[in-house]
Design an enzyme around this catalytic site. Structure first.
Site, short mmCIF file in Angstrom:
data_model
loop_
_atom_site.label_atom_id
_atom_site.label_comp_id
_atom_site.label_asym_id
_atom_site.label_seq_id
_atom_site.Cartn_x
_atom_site.Cartn_y
_atom_site.Cartn_z
N ASP A 93 10.81 -1.42 2.95
CA ASP A 93 11.17 -2.05 4.21
C ASP A 93 11.02 -1.00 5.30
O ASP A 93 11.50 0.13 5.15
CB ASP A 93 12.63 -2.53 4.20
CG ASP A 93 12.87 -3.74 3.33
OD1 ASP A 93 11.94 -4.16 2.60
OD2 ASP A 93 14.00 -4.27 3.37
N HIS A 126 9.07 0.61 -3.96
CA HIS A 126 8.50 -0.22 -5.01
C HIS A 126 6.99 -0.02 -5.10
O HIS A 126 6.36 0.43 -4.14
CB HIS A 126 8.83 -1.69 -4.75
CG HIS A 126 10.30 -1.97 -4.80
ND1 HIS A 126 10.90 -2.66 -5.83
CD2 HIS A 126 11.31 -1.63 -3.95
CE1 HIS A 126 12.20 -2.74 -5.62
NE2 HIS A 126 12.47 -2.12 -4.48
N SER A 143 13.34 7.99 5.63
CA SER A 143 12.13 8.80 5.72
C SER A 143 10.91 7.93 5.92
O SER A 143 10.98 6.86 6.52
CB SER A 143 11.97 9.69 4.51
OG SER A 143 11.05 10.72 4.80
#
Length: 284
Positions: A86, A144, A252
């Site tokens: 995200d 992911h 990050s």
């Protein structure tokens, strides 16, 4: 980033300060840790409706930050490449001029070779493309797999831990090449490859991966003396698209790099999402 803050960050021992802050986030002091956790969630407006557990389940900021989501909260698109995190897709570009340069900010570029610290690996991605995705503190911070494929290898590049917010990206030359980072290389069924470069940042600075407990940055495990550490798996790791690959312990950036074969199949890859918020599993 104003001048005073820049000077402060330049003088600050960023890795040590980040480890200290990380230790604070992992404390389990009765009342205090829970108060800090609740204040963090409120300040950053965390969407706890998506989380696997309610806020009260998490004993400190550290546990809250690497929270998992409820099953089904991030459906995986029917596309070959999906977002691994995200965040906001801030930059993209292609490697057509032989220089293999990536855009950091307006007027600032850096080379893929400097990012990877490996000339041979960088050359494998000539003619490919890249995308940079920035994660803010309020984002979900597990990483992911953007593709279905097999882990080829991983590498760690030691470095410092500048912030990776807009001010730092615009001010600090070669930011993503001087911050420490952890890269996963994944091979698709047809032999094409993608790099998932996970860049550390100030405050905690830890990056972990699902396939090895030995690859944990800014935790006193990995050597800081060498420029690059290569890691080879001792067994086969196959990842389904959208499977958990790793995590950031505080915010990050992820940089995706695809080879020319993937780019040839998807010539508009990343372009329509520049400047947009993306979520895990969404088509890029």
């Amino acid at each position: 980033m104003n001048n005073a803050f820049y000077v402060f960050m330049k003088l600050l021992p960023k890795n040590a300060a980040s480890r200290l802050f990380g230790a604070f986030t992992r404390l389990r002091i009765p009342v205090l840790s829970k108060v800090a956790r609740t204040a963090f969630a409120k300040y950053y407006h965390l969407n706890m409706d998506e989380s696997e557990f309610p806020l009260s389940h998490y004993r400190n900021i550290g546990e809250l930050f690497i929270r998992r989501l409820k099953p089904g909260m991030r459906p995986v698109a029917n596309a070959e490449i999906v977002s691994p995190v995200d965040g906001v897709l801030s930059q993209t570009g292609t490697f057509d001029d032989g220089k293999q340069e990536l855009i950091q900010a307006k007027g600032k570029t850096y080379s893929l070779c400097s990012l990877l610290r490996n000339d041979e690996l960088a050359r494998k991605f000539e003619g490919g493309a890249f995308a940079t995705i920035y994660l803010a503190p309020f984002n979900y911070h597990r990483i992911h797999s953007p593709v279905k494929g097999e882990l080829v290898d991983a590498s760690y590049c030691s470095g410092t831990l500048w912030p990776v917010n807009v001010g730092s990206v615009e001010r600090v030359e070669g930011l993503f090449c001087i911050n420490e980072r952890l890269t996963s290389r994944i091979r698709l069924e047809d032999g094409s490859e993608i790099l998932v470069v996970k860049v550390g940042a100030t405050n905690v600075g830890r990056i972990g991966v699902a396939y090895s407990d030995d690859l944990l940055t800014n935790a006193g495990i990995l050597p800081r003396s060498g420029r690059r550490l290569d890691w080879m798996p001792n067994k086969i790791f196959n990842f389904e698209k959208g499977a958990e690959l790793g995590r950031f312990e505080m915010g990050s950036t992820v940089i995706l790099v695809v080879d020319k074969n993937i780019r040839a199949r998807h010539p508009e890859l990343f372009k329509s999402r520049v400047g947009q918020a993306v979520k895990v599993g969404e088509a890029l």
